[in-house]
Design a protein around this motif. Structure first.
Motif, PDB file in Angstrom:
ATOM      1  N   ARG A   7       2.334 -18.728  -2.042  1.00 22.49           N
ATOM      2  CA  ARG A   7       2.414 -18.599  -4.049  1.00 22.49           C
ATOM      3  C   ARG A   7       1.514 -19.685  -4.406  1.00 22.49           C
ATOM      4  O   ARG A   7       0.846 -19.502  -5.374  1.00 22.49           O
ATOM      5  CB  ARG A   7       3.590 -18.117  -4.663  1.00 22.49           C
ATOM      6  CG  ARG A   7       3.577 -17.529  -5.865  1.00 22.49           C
ATOM      7  CD  ARG A   7       4.893 -16.956  -6.522  1.00 22.49           C
ATOM      8  NE  ARG A   7       4.579 -15.872  -7.384  1.00 22.49           N
ATOM      9  CZ  ARG A   7       4.962 -17.171  -8.917  1.00 22.49           C
ATOM     10  NH1 ARG A   7       4.494 -18.283  -9.150  1.00 22.49           N
ATOM     11  NH2 ARG A   7       4.089 -16.107  -9.816  1.00 22.49           N
ATOM     12  N   THR A  32      -8.468 -16.206  -1.742  1.00 20.66           N
ATOM     13  CA  THR A  32      -7.083 -16.180  -0.531  1.00 20.66           C
ATOM     14  C   THR A  32      -8.337 -17.221   0.644  1.00 20.66           C
ATOM     15  O   THR A  32      -7.868 -17.416   1.505  1.00 20.66           O
ATOM     16  CB  THR A  32      -6.900 -15.072   0.208  1.00 20.66           C
ATOM     17  OG1 THR A  32      -8.421 -13.835   0.533  1.00 20.66           O
ATOM     18  CG2 THR A  32      -6.464 -13.553  -0.925  1.00 20.66           C
ATOM     19  N   ALA A  40      -4.528  -9.738   1.714  1.00 21.77           N
ATOM     20  CA  ALA A  40      -2.978  -8.661   1.031  1.00 21.77           C
ATOM     21  C   ALA A  40      -2.217  -9.603   0.172  1.00 21.77           C
ATOM     22  O   ALA A  40      -1.944  -8.929  -0.652  1.00 21.77           O
ATOM     23  CB  ALA A  40      -2.404  -8.120   1.914  1.00 21.77           C
ATOM     24  N   ALA A  41      -2.186 -11.187  -0.049  1.00 16.41           N
ATOM     25  CA  ALA A  41      -1.551 -12.371  -0.388  1.00 16.41           C
ATOM     26  C   ALA A  41      -0.864 -11.534  -1.623  1.00 16.41           C
ATOM     27  O   ALA A  41      -0.276 -11.934  -2.494  1.00 16.41           O
ATOM     28  CB  ALA A  41      -1.737 -13.842   0.338  1.00 16.41           C
ATOM     29  N   GLY A  43      -2.165  -9.553  -3.641  1.00 11.41           N
ATOM     30  CA  GLY A  43      -0.995  -8.031  -3.885  1.00 11.41           C
ATOM     31  C   GLY A  43      -0.093  -8.859  -3.555  1.00 11.41           C
ATOM     32  O   GLY A  43       0.566  -8.103  -4.458  1.00 11.41           O
ATOM     33  N   TYR A  44       0.438  -8.698  -2.873  1.00 10.31           N
ATOM     34  CA  TYR A  44       2.321  -9.228  -2.563  1.00 10.31           C
ATOM     35  C   TYR A  44       2.672 -10.055  -4.127  1.00 10.31           C
ATOM     36  O   TYR A  44       4.015  -9.637  -4.263  1.00 10.31           O
ATOM     37  CB  TYR A  44       2.183  -9.759  -1.024  1.00 10.31           C
ATOM     38  CG  TYR A  44       3.423  -9.900  -0.991  1.00 10.31           C
ATOM     39  CD1 TYR A  44       4.672  -9.276  -0.440  1.00 10.31           C
ATOM     40  CD2 TYR A  44       3.855 -11.224  -0.738  1.00 10.31           C
ATOM     41  CE1 TYR A  44       5.735  -9.014   0.747  1.00 10.31           C
ATOM     42  CE2 TYR A  44       4.720 -11.247  -0.264  1.00 10.31           C
ATOM     43  CZ  TYR A  44       6.138 -11.044  -0.220  1.00 10.31           C
ATOM     44  OH  TYR A  44       7.980 -11.115   0.553  1.00 10.31           O
ATOM     45  N   HIS A  45       1.990 -11.015  -3.482  1.00 10.23           N
ATOM     46  CA  HIS A  45       2.770 -11.809  -4.597  1.00 10.23           C
ATOM     47  C   HIS A  45       2.719 -11.740  -6.309  1.00 10.23           C
ATOM     48  O   HIS A  45       3.805 -12.285  -6.566  1.00 10.23           O
ATOM     49  CB  HIS A  45       2.393 -13.716  -4.059  1.00 10.23           C
ATOM     50  CG  HIS A  45       1.999 -14.120  -2.905  1.00 10.23           C
ATOM     51  ND1 HIS A  45       4.080 -14.416  -2.642  1.00 10.23           N
ATOM     52  CD2 HIS A  45       2.344 -14.103  -1.551  1.00 10.23           C
ATOM     53  CE1 HIS A  45       4.182 -15.153  -1.623  1.00 10.23           C
ATOM     54  NE2 HIS A  45       3.048 -14.534  -0.945  1.00 10.23           N
TER      55      HIS A  45
END
Length: 202
Positions: A7, A32, A40-41, A43-45
């Motif tokens: 993050r 990214t 995808a990080a 969107g995830y965080h």
């Protein structure tokens, strides 16, 4: 020292890219890749690029906003009728503290503020909330009391001008290694005069 988590790496990468390229010029893929994270990080965080830029701006500006708020509270506790010069120093001082000369982080903060002012993307201005609005209104009220003849819309224009002047100066301060103390004194003198000028058309 432990490596930053994903993050934090995303925030660092996004801050760098948003400051340099603006909102629409920065892709999630570029963020990214710079962060060394998978696509995808974000969107995830954070949920979305828009929510990521909000997190970036808040991380940078929340400490400055808090210092401005605390400085105003101390000033008003000391005197119910502060001068324009005192208000300028209380408002602009934390900007200099948050963007020290010769510091890459401070220069990046100043570039981000300049980008916020100049980027047409609505997402660059959607980070503010009730806390920022309350703080802005308190400064506007204090300046309005010190400058009773100045129309509210022109006062707000001048207050935004403080942010712009200091941010641009701090970009140059990093590039030219200008003395932060000297620039601070010059800015306070200049901005006090600008804020105190008669209303336009008077």
């Amino acid at each position: 020292m432990a490596a930053p988590d994903t993050r934090t790496q995303l925030l660092d990468a996004a801050e760098h890219l948003f400051a340099e390229r603006g909102f629409h010029g920065t892709s999630v893929r570029a963020i990214t890749e710079l962060a060394g994270a998978n696509l995808a990080a974000v969107g995830y965080h954070f949920g979305s690029k828009a929510q990521l830029v909000t997190a970036v701006v808040r991380r940078v500006l929340d400490p400055i906003t808090a210092a401005q708020r605390e400085g105003l509270e101390r000033l008003l506790a000391r005197t119910p009728e502060p001068s324009v010069a005192e208000l300028v120093e209380t408002f602009a001082g934390p900007l200099f503290d948050g963007m020290p000369a010769g510091d890459e982080g401070g220069a990046r903060t100043s570039r981000l503020i300049v980008t916020i002012f100049g980027d047409p993307a609505e997402e660059m201005r959607s980070w503010t909330g009730a806390g920022e609005e309350t703080m802005r209104d308190r400064y506007l009220a204090a300046f309005g009391h010190a400058l009773p003849g100045l129309p509210a819309d022109e006062l707000w224009f001048r207050l935004r001008g403080i942010l712009a002047v200091v941010a641009v100066d701090r970009v140059n301060g990093y590039n030219e290694r200008t003395s932060s103390g000297a620039a601070r004194r010059w800015a306070f003198t200049f901005l006090t005069a600008a804020m105190s000028a008669p209303p336009t058309g008077s």
